[in-house]
Design a protein around this motif. Structure first.
Motif, PDB file in Angstrom:
ATOM      1  N   GLY A 152       0.798  -1.225   0.000  1.00 40.63           N
ATOM      2  CA  GLY A 152       0.000   0.000   0.000  1.00 40.63           C
ATOM      3  C   GLY A 152       0.824   1.266   0.000  1.00 40.63           C
ATOM      4  N   GLU A 153       0.433   2.196   0.880  1.00 37.97           N
ATOM      5  CA  GLU A 153       1.109   3.497   0.946  1.00 37.97           C
ATOM      6  C   GLU A 153       2.571   3.358   1.343  1.00 37.97           C
ATOM      7  N   ALA A 154       2.883   2.397   2.195  1.00 41.45           N
ATOM      8  CA  ALA A 154       4.278   2.201   2.598  1.00 41.45           C
ATOM      9  C   ALA A 154       5.131   1.785   1.403  1.00 41.45           C
ATOM     10  N   LEU A 155       4.572   0.957   0.510  1.00 38.57           N
ATOM     11  CA  LEU A 155       5.294   0.553  -0.699  1.00 38.57           C
ATOM     12  C   LEU A 155       5.508   1.749  -1.616  1.00 38.57           C
ATOM     13  N   THR A 156       4.459   2.538  -1.815  1.00 30.04           N
ATOM     14  CA  THR A 156       4.569   3.730  -2.647  1.00 30.04           C
ATOM     15  C   THR A 156       5.593   4.711  -2.064  1.00 30.04           C
ATOM     16  N   HIS A 157       5.564   4.859  -0.771  1.00 25.69           N
ATOM     17  CA  HIS A 157       6.513   5.756  -0.097  1.00 25.69           C
ATOM     18  C   HIS A 157       7.943   5.246  -0.281  1.00 25.69           C
ATOM     19  N   ALA A 159       9.073   3.321  -2.665  1.00 25.60           N
ATOM     20  CA  ALA A 159       9.425   3.436  -4.079  1.00 25.60           C
ATOM     21  C   ALA A 159       9.824   4.845  -4.471  1.00 25.60           C
ATOM     22  N   SER A 160       9.324   5.814  -3.723  1.00 26.34           N
ATOM     23  CA  SER A 160       9.660   7.205  -4.045  1.00 26.34           C
ATOM     24  C   SER A 160      11.072   7.567  -3.569  1.00 26.34           C
ATOM     25  N   GLY A 161      11.687   6.649  -2.831  1.00 21.28           N
ATOM     26  CA  GLY A 161      13.043   6.903  -2.371  1.00 21.28           C
ATOM     27  C   GLY A 161      13.110   7.700  -1.086  1.00 21.28           C
ATOM     28  N   VAL A 162      11.959   7.997  -0.512  1.00 22.66           N
ATOM     29  CA  VAL A 162      11.915   8.775   0.728  1.00 22.66           C
ATOM     30  C   VAL A 162      11.972   7.809   1.902  1.00 22.66           C
ATOM     31  N   SER A 163      12.862   8.096   2.840  1.00 25.90           N
ATOM     32  CA  SER A 163      12.938   7.214   4.009  1.00 25.90           C
ATOM     33  C   SER A 163      12.287   7.821   5.224  1.00 25.90           C
TER      34      SER A 163
END
Length: 163
Positions: A152-157, A159-163
């Motif tokens: 979900g959102e954690a995967l999208t987050h 993938a965006s490279g943001v930690s």
């Protein structure tokens, strides 16, 4: 003489029954709220341009009784492919006829035939019936490993490279 299950690879025409079995598994695992499978998604993922998994259906006395959904993974230590069993499900009313055993034996045969180094899967820790069944088949728990998942959102987050 008792019947034995008929096993066959699923075809695109089987998508509705595959979805129905997935929903039955989700109910059994108390995860129906998490089940988002649709016929269209299954059609694309199983029979589309790039199939991501395979399904074997088990029939008992003319009706679809269960399924195994699996895909290949890879063991770097063995330097061989493996088979990951994502789902194995037999309709509750048809359990006890050797259908689950037949599905697991079939997957072991596929793994050996394809030169795989292992066949593995996960099981919910509360599912003692499944655990007993798997251990009877020779499977052993990999207690030293913990499964992690990002969705979900954690995967999208992520993938965006943001930690």
């Amino acid at each position: 003489m008792p019947s034995s299950p008929l096993l066959r690879p699923a075809t695109p025409a089987d998508v509705p029954v595959i979805r129905e079995l997935i929903e039955g598994l989700a109910e059994y695992e108390q995860l129906r709220h998490a089940c988002q499978a649709t016929d269209a998604l299954l059609q694309a993922s199983l029979f589309g341009e790039r199939p991501y998994a395979e399904v074997v259906l088990a029939e008992w006395e003319g009706q679809v009784a269960g399924f195994a959904l699996f895909f290949h993974n890879f063991s770097t230590f063995l330097a061989k492919p493996g088979i990951y069993l994502e789902d194995l499900f037999v309709r509750p009313a048809l359990r006890g006829h050797g259908i689950g055993t037949a599905l697991l034996v079939h997957l072991a045969h596929v793994a050996v035939q394809r030169g795989c180094g292992r066949l593995e899967w996960s099981v919910l820790d509360w599912n003692v019936d499944a655990i007993r069944f798997y251990e009877k088949m020779g499977a052993r728990a990999q207690d030293a490993w913990t499964v992690y998942r990002v969705t979900g959102e954690a995967l999208t987050h992520l993938a965006s490279g943001v930690s």
